[in-house]
Scaffold this active site. Structure first.
Site, PDB file in Angstrom:
ATOM      1  N   PRO A 244       0.829  -1.209   0.000  1.00 33.84           N
ATOM      2  CA  PRO A 244       0.000   0.000   0.000  1.00 33.84           C
ATOM      3  C   PRO A 244       0.864   1.260   0.000  1.00 33.84           C
ATOM      4  CG  PRO A 244      -0.696  -1.554   1.703  1.00 33.84           C
ATOM      5  CD  PRO A 244       0.613  -2.044   1.191  1.00 33.84           C
ATOM      6  N   PRO A 245       0.278   2.400  -0.355  1.00 34.50           N
ATOM      7  CA  PRO A 245       1.041   3.656  -0.345  1.00 34.50           C
ATOM      8  C   PRO A 245       1.571   3.972   1.056  1.00 34.50           C
ATOM      9  CG  PRO A 245      -1.018   3.933  -1.547  1.00 34.50           C
ATOM     10  CD  PRO A 245      -1.086   2.594  -0.895  1.00 34.50           C
ATOM     11  N   GLY A 246       2.801   4.426   1.122  1.00 36.80           N
ATOM     12  CA  GLY A 246       3.383   4.860   2.382  1.00 36.80           C
ATOM     13  C   GLY A 246       4.037   3.782   3.206  1.00 36.80           C
ATOM     14  N   HIS A 466     -26.791  12.074  18.573  1.00 33.12           N
ATOM     15  CA  HIS A 466     -26.298  11.158  17.534  1.00 33.12           C
ATOM     16  C   HIS A 466     -24.990  10.488  17.983  1.00 33.12           C
ATOM     17  CE1 HIS A 466     -25.789   9.922  13.236  1.00 33.12           C
ATOM     18  NE2 HIS A 466     -24.508   9.893  13.598  1.00 33.12           N
ATOM     19  N   GLU A 467     -24.041  11.289  18.468  1.00 35.24           N
ATOM     20  CA  GLU A 467     -22.765  10.726  18.909  1.00 35.24           C
ATOM     21  C   GLU A 467     -22.937   9.898  20.179  1.00 35.24           C
ATOM     22  OE1 GLU A 467     -20.280  10.789  17.008  1.00 35.24           O
ATOM     23  OE2 GLU A 467     -21.129  12.221  15.582  1.00 35.24           O
ATOM     24  N   HIS A 470     -24.031   6.438  19.159  1.00 35.33           N
ATOM     25  CA  HIS A 470     -22.893   5.609  18.754  1.00 35.33           C
ATOM     26  C   HIS A 470     -22.146   5.085  19.977  1.00 35.33           C
ATOM     27  CE1 HIS A 470     -23.072   6.066  14.458  1.00 35.33           C
ATOM     28  NE2 HIS A 470     -22.993   7.396  14.499  1.00 35.33           N
TER      29      HIS A 470
END
Length: 658
Positions: A244-246, A466-467, A470
């Site tokens: 993967p990149p990096g 909302h948070e 979660h």
């Protein structure tokens, strides 16, 4: 051609002579300017009629002819008549000023007349001299001349075009010696040898232990080839670095260049591909020719997928003849080596699926080295490398930093270290502390805090619940990652965020997938429970849930209704096809099972939040009060995680046999 000697001292103290052409660089432009000026001067002074005065027929008829001053008349090109006067003493005549001109001689015309036609001019002249004696009559001579100005009038445009192309070709040459027309197909790799040493070594490459072992074998062959050749072994001609990149592919190649101490030729795959036919193949030939001349040597081609894409029929409508001819030449050069010429090719790509199969076969790129994302121990080593140059405070815990950065590549870790130093410098600190690294991590993952973004109180309340939804749902779900903190401070494009500490898993079970679906739907379920309506704030959650559910059903075979089948294509060819790899009836079944799976997960999440509604209210109010809730506050409100887990099996989420 003269050359000027410039003496300079070499590092060992001896004098070194540099020969430089005195007409090179900008001096050649002065030469062209001087040449042009000389041509103009010659054209002006070589024309005898340059200083003549133009008069009318009346002056010639009434003044010059009656006074018998005209010696002869010459008609040039049937257009202009040059009038020569007799040499007379300096007196009162009108033409004295012309005779005394420095640039003129007695045998040059003093006057000129533009005539309409030769016949008319002769007729007028004959009538004007009708009463003159025969001895005084003037005869007319005719000459055809070519003037420098007329030549320059059609040569100058061509000269300008030539000079323009010379300037363009000198610019394209880019300082390389020789004729630029012959250098157009030459390669221009970055060459590292004994004079231009690379300071990067394997000590600067943290982690990647297995990859370093394989690459170090290549370096050892270049240093001690007889150790391998005496046993009949053949070193791989090509080594492909995939990851993967990096993850450090280019860094690994630079470390090879620094350790091997042999000429190292580095080029990007895109440098071979040009709009001109044949240039790419010519550059490949030139690159390998240079490498063979300096063998043992290493060639490194970065982003080789730019030139090594598959030539399959699927991509026929995207075919590029120039790229394919470049790839064919590269394949020929790789397979045309002797077995032990001492030239090894390194290549790097993060898209091995698009490479041509002929490029990856044994005999060309024999060895494939996969550089994966670093593990926790490898991340700790990478942090150690990048923290060397930083002034660290005593509270910096490298182990904790490696724990809080799962899934990060080496480039991401380098970015965190640099960002932490910038944050500390912005705060005018003397050393970089642990809190600076945490802030840098949050900024890189979630984006910059936007405390200045103004949102209404109602929107802020919706974001808080909302948070909180979660957080509460993930806290009471067994297979969801550990919760770190919850925030309603806008970051990037999001209005709030919930931070987790992901576990490093190689495989994910069905129950873990389902718990992740429920946790992602917790925000939308909390909005419906508290406000009895839903908003558009769950767009990112719904996108994530939908993709994950389709993966479970269509890719991983986790749905009993469809059975253990997978439509995943690791080659990536299905993405290039216009149709789906399954029938319309199968597509309908997949859609139905995905919808059932998401609906049941959403209902399970709602039941969980209704059971813990008091905790949801407390957490949301605390978020509205202080905007950020850390783990200690979460434990105080929600209790110790794992004690109040919801006892409900995940098997009941699917309908029928699923």
């Amino acid at each position: 051609m003269k050359q000027q000697e410039n003496k300079s001292q070499s590092p060992d103290g001896s004098e070194k002579k540099n020969l430089k052409p005195t007409y090179g660089g900008k001096n050649i432009n002065w030469f062209y300017l001087f040449l042009f000026g000389m041509i103009v001067m010659l054209s002006l002074f070589s024309d005898p009629a340059t200083g003549a005065k133009e008069i009318t027929w009346t002056l010639l008829q009434d003044s010059l002819l009656p006074q018998r001053e005209v010696s002869k008349i010459v008609v040039i090109n049937k257009e202009v008549a040059e009038i020569y006067v007799k040499k007379t003493p300096t007196g009162t005549t009108e033409n004295d000023n012309v005779l005394n001109n420095f640039f003129q001689s007695p045998e040059v015309p003093r006057y000129t007349i533009t005539i309409g036609s030769v016949e008319t001019f002769e007729d007028k002249l004959q009538r004007a001299q009708a009463e003159f004696p025969a001895a005084d009559k003037i005869d007319v001579q005719y000459q055809t001349r070519t003037s420098w100005l007329s030549i320059l009038s059609w040569l100058l445009p061509f000269g300008i075009i030539v000079f323009f192309w010379l300037y363009i070709l000198r610019s394209m040459r880019g300082g390389q010696g020789g004729n630029p027309l012959f250098n157009f197909g030459k390669s221009s790799p970055k060459i590292s040898d004994e004079q231009t040493k690379i300071s990067v070594t394997f000590d600067d490459v943290a982690g990647l232990k297995e990859a370093k072992i394989e690459v170090m074998e290549v370096v050892d062959f270049l240093k001690n080839p007889e150790t391998y050749t005496k046993l009949g072994a053949k070193i791989p001609k090509g080594v492909m670095l995939v990851g993967p990149p990096g993850t450090g592919k280019t860094l690994m190649a630079r470390a090879v260049a620094g350790e091997a101490k042999v000429p190292f030729f580095s080029m990007s795959g895109s440098e071979f591909v040009e709009m001109f036919v044949g240039v790419g193949a010519s550059r490949v030939r030139d690159l390998f020719k240079k490498a063979k001349e300096k063998a043992p040597s290493i060639i490194f081609i970065d982003e080789i997928d730019a030139v090594g894409r598959s030539r399959s029929k699927v991509n026929a409508f995207q075919a590029n003849d120039e790229r394919e001819s470049t790839l064919n030449q590269l394949l020929t050069e790789l397979d045309g080596f002797g077995p032990n010429t001492g030239v090894i090719v390194l290549a790097a790509t993060n898209r091995p699926d698009v490479l041509d199969k002929a490029l990856l076969r044994p005999g060309r790129f024999d060895r494939h080295i996969y550089l994966e994302l670093p593990t926790k121990e490898e991340r700790q080593e990478i942090f150690g490398v990048h923290l060397r140059r930083l002034k660290l405070a005593e509270n910096v815990d490298v182990g904790q930093l490696s724990k809080l950065s799962p899934g990060f590549s080496g480039a991401d870790i380098a970015n965190i270290c640099n960002e932490a130093a910038l944050i500390a410098a912005r705060k005018k600190k003397e050393k970089v502390g642990q809190e600076d690294f945490m802030e840098a991590r949050d900024r890189i993952i979630g984006g910059l805090e936007r405390k200045s973004k103004i949102i209404s109180e109602k929107e802020k309340e919706i974001v808080a619940y909302h948070e909180a939804g979660h957080a509460v749902s993930s806290w009471h779900l067994k297979h969801v990652d550990s919760l770190v903190k919850v925030s309603i401070i806008p970051r990037g494009k999001s209005l709030g965020s919930t931070w987790y500490l992901p576990q490093e898993r190689q495989i994910i079970t069905k129950s873990q997938f389902i718990d992740q679906l429920c946790a992602a739907l917790g925000g939308r379920a909390a909005e419906e429970i508290i406000f009895n309506e839903i908003s558009s704030g769950a767009l990112d959650d719904l996108e994530k849930v939908t993709k994950q559910a389709y993966g479970m059903v269509a890719y991983y075979g986790l749905n009993k209704e469809l059975g253990p089948i997978s439509f995943y294509d690791s080659t990536g060819r299905n993405e290039q096809m216009f149709g789906k790899p399954y029938s319309e009836d199968m597509a309908k079944q997949i859609d139905e099972q995905v919808q059932i799976l998401i609906d049941n997960a959403y209902q399970r999440t709602k039941d969980l939040l209704l059971k813990h509604k008091d905790e949801l209210e407390k957490l949301a109010q605390l978020l509205l009060k202080q905007e950020v809730v850390e783990k200690e506050d979460l434990v105080e409100i929600l209790g110790q995680r794992g004690v109040k887990q919801l006892e409900k099996t995940t098997e009941s989420l699917e309908v029928g046999n699923g």
